[in-house]
Design a protein around this motif. Structure first.
Motif, mmCIF file in Angstrom:
data_model
loop_
_atom_site.group_PDB
_atom_site.id
_atom_site.type_symbol
_atom_site.label_atom_id
_atom_site.label_comp_id
_atom_site.label_asym_id
_atom_site.label_seq_id
_atom_site.Cartn_x
_atom_site.Cartn_y
_atom_site.Cartn_z
ATOM 1 N N TYR A 2 0.838 -1.198 0.000
ATOM 2 C CA TYR A 2 0.000 0.000 0.000
ATOM 3 C C TYR A 2 0.870 1.244 0.000
ATOM 4 C CZ TYR A 2 -3.375 -3.507 1.524
ATOM 5 O OH TYR A 2 -4.154 -4.623 1.612
ATOM 6 N N GLN A 3 0.476 2.195 -0.809
ATOM 7 C CA GLN A 3 1.233 3.429 -0.889
ATOM 8 C C GLN A 3 0.302 4.603 -1.150
ATOM 9 O OE1 GLN A 3 4.133 3.659 -4.083
ATOM 10 N NE2 GLN A 3 5.454 5.015 -2.900
ATOM 11 N N LEU A 4 0.615 5.717 -0.509
ATOM 12 C CA LEU A 4 -0.130 6.955 -0.694
ATOM 13 C C LEU A 4 0.861 8.048 -1.050
ATOM 14 C CD1 LEU A 4 -2.297 6.647 2.527
ATOM 15 C CD2 LEU A 4 -3.119 6.286 0.207
ATOM 16 N N VAL A 5 0.550 8.795 -2.087
ATOM 17 C CA VAL A 5 1.432 9.874 -2.517
ATOM 18 C C VAL A 5 0.598 11.126 -2.728
ATOM 19 C CG1 VAL A 5 3.086 10.675 -4.218
ATOM 20 C CG2 VAL A 5 3.012 8.242 -3.620
ATOM 21 N N GLU A 6 0.907 12.160 -1.957
ATOM 22 C CA GLU A 6 0.190 13.426 -2.067
ATOM 23 C C GLU A 6 0.885 14.333 -3.080
ATOM 24 O OE1 GLU A 6 0.293 12.357 2.426
ATOM 25 O OE2 GLU A 6 1.646 12.319 0.699
ATOM 26 N N PHE A 36 -5.196 15.149 6.794
ATOM 27 C CA PHE A 36 -4.759 15.721 8.054
ATOM 28 C C PHE A 36 -3.771 16.840 7.788
ATOM 29 C CE2 PHE A 36 -6.585 12.335 10.636
ATOM 30 C CZ PHE A 36 -6.734 11.332 9.692
ATOM 31 N N ARG A 37 -3.682 17.747 8.722
ATOM 32 C CA ARG A 37 -2.756 18.875 8.573
ATOM 33 C C ARG A 37 -1.848 18.943 9.791
ATOM 34 N NH1 ARG A 37 -5.899 23.968 7.412
ATOM 35 N NH2 ARG A 37 -6.465 23.921 9.631
ATOM 36 N N GLN A 38 -0.585 19.176 9.521
ATOM 37 C CA GLN A 38 0.407 19.295 10.592
ATOM 38 C C GLN A 38 1.116 20.636 10.463
ATOM 39 O OE1 GLN A 38 1.696 16.538 13.006
ATOM 40 N NE2 GLN A 38 2.089 18.540 13.890
ATOM 41 N N VAL A 39 1.042 21.409 11.525
ATOM 42 C CA VAL A 39 1.768 22.676 11.584
ATOM 43 C C VAL A 39 2.873 22.506 12.609
ATOM 44 C CG1 VAL A 39 1.608 25.123 12.137
ATOM 45 C CG2 VAL A 39 -0.295 23.981 10.981
ATOM 46 N N ASP A 92 1.684 21.178 6.523
ATOM 47 C CA ASP A 92 1.910 19.954 5.755
ATOM 48 C C ASP A 92 0.621 19.138 5.770
ATOM 49 O OD1 ASP A 92 5.188 19.816 7.165
ATOM 50 O OD2 ASP A 92 4.619 20.472 5.149
ATOM 51 N N TYR A 93 0.169 18.806 4.591
ATOM 52 C CA TYR A 93 -1.094 18.076 4.455
ATOM 53 C C TYR A 93 -0.788 16.618 4.118
ATOM 54 C CZ TYR A 93 -3.813 22.351 4.631
ATOM 55 O OH TYR A 93 -4.405 23.512 5.052
ATOM 56 N N TYR A 94 -1.402 15.750 4.902
ATOM 57 C CA TYR A 94 -1.161 14.324 4.753
ATOM 58 C C TYR A 94 -2.448 13.595 4.372
ATOM 59 C CZ TYR A 94 3.239 15.180 7.188
ATOM 60 O OH TYR A 94 4.478 15.642 7.535
ATOM 61 N N CYS A 95 -2.275 12.654 3.482
ATOM 62 C CA CYS A 95 -3.327 11.719 3.127
ATOM 63 C C CYS A 95 -3.050 10.425 3.883
ATOM 64 C CB CYS A 95 -3.295 11.504 1.619
ATOM 65 S SG CYS A 95 -4.293 10.159 1.006
ATOM 66 N N GLN A 111 -4.123 3.522 8.940
ATOM 67 C CA GLN A 111 -3.092 2.489 8.929
ATOM 68 C C GLN A 111 -1.929 2.815 7.998
ATOM 69 O OE1 GLN A 111 -5.964 -0.311 7.641
ATOM 70 N NE2 GLN A 111 -6.368 -1.158 9.656
ATOM 71 N N TYR A 112 -2.196 3.667 7.017
ATOM 72 C CA TYR A 112 -1.172 3.989 6.028
ATOM 73 C C TYR A 112 -1.149 5.496 5.829
ATOM 74 C CZ TYR A 112 -1.729 -0.973 5.261
ATOM 75 O OH TYR A 112 -1.813 -2.327 5.451
ATOM 76 N N TRP A 113 0.048 6.009 5.640
ATOM 77 C CA TRP A 113 0.230 7.453 5.521
ATOM 78 C C TRP A 113 1.122 7.803 4.336
ATOM 79 C CZ3 TRP A 113 -1.860 11.174 8.792
ATOM 80 C CH2 TRP A 113 -2.553 10.676 9.899
ATOM 81 N N GLY A 114 0.797 8.912 3.698
ATOM 82 C CA GLY A 114 1.691 9.462 2.709
ATOM 83 C C GLY A 114 2.743 10.322 3.386
ATOM 84 N N LYS A 115 3.620 10.876 2.589
ATOM 85 C CA LYS A 115 4.718 11.684 3.131
ATOM 86 C C LYS A 115 4.356 13.152 3.237
ATOM 87 C CE LYS A 115 8.349 8.514 1.691
ATOM 88 N NZ LYS A 115 9.611 8.334 0.942
ATOM 89 N N GLY A 116 3.225 13.538 2.702
ATOM 90 C CA GLY A 116 2.743 14.892 2.870
ATOM 91 C C GLY A 116 3.090 15.814 1.723
ATOM 92 N N THR A 117 2.323 16.885 1.639
ATOM 93 C CA THR A 117 2.588 17.950 0.680
ATOM 94 C C THR A 117 2.390 19.268 1.419
ATOM 95 O OG1 THR A 117 2.040 18.821 -1.521
ATOM 96 C CG2 THR A 117 0.201 18.000 -0.215
ATOM 97 N N ARG A 118 3.275 20.203 1.189
ATOM 98 C CA ARG A 118 3.260 21.452 1.965
ATOM 99 C C ARG A 118 2.432 22.515 1.248
ATOM 100 N NH1 ARG A 118 8.352 23.242 5.227
ATOM 101 N NH2 ARG A 118 7.450 21.511 6.400
#
Length: 123
Positions: A2-6, A36-39, A92-95, A111-118
């Protein structure tokens, strides 16, 4: 696997709109997607979730009305459209995804996370 790419992040002026994309590979059938968003210096914030079967959509109150989440199940893509962007939307926005078709819209359920896009909202 499984892979997620934003993708789709970048610099955007306040008041403008932006659509973030999430390419989900390896997933089949019904599953859940969350954004999700990370500041820096702050806790990760849940923004929105959707089930690919269309039964469930959720928006956090703080962003309700300015965000739209949707999927294209044919090509296993998920999107987050953001409107009327404010500087405080920067981050940073994560899928993320869960294989559970019934799930809580929260980071612990994913269960699975992408690496995020800023995303940077600035004039």
């Amino acid at each position: 696997q499984y892979q997620l790419v934003e993708s789709g992040g970048g610099l955007v002026a306040p008041g403008n709109s932006l659509t973030l994309s999430c390419a989900a590979s390896g997933f089949t059938g019904d599953y859940g997607i969350g954004w999700f968003r990370q500041v820096p210096g702050k806790e990760r914030e849940t923004l929105s979730c959707i089930s690919t079967n269309g039964d469930f959509t959720y928006y956090t109150d703080s962003v309700k009305g300015r965000l739209s989440i949707f999927t294209d199940n044919v090509v296993n893509m998920a999107y987050l459209h953001l409107r009327s962007l404010k500087p405080e939307d920067s981050g940073d926005y994560y899928c993320a995804a869960t294989l559970d078709p019934v799930f809580a819209c929260a980071d612990f359920a994913m269960q699975y996370w992408g690496k995020g896009t800023r995303v940077t909202v600035s004039s």
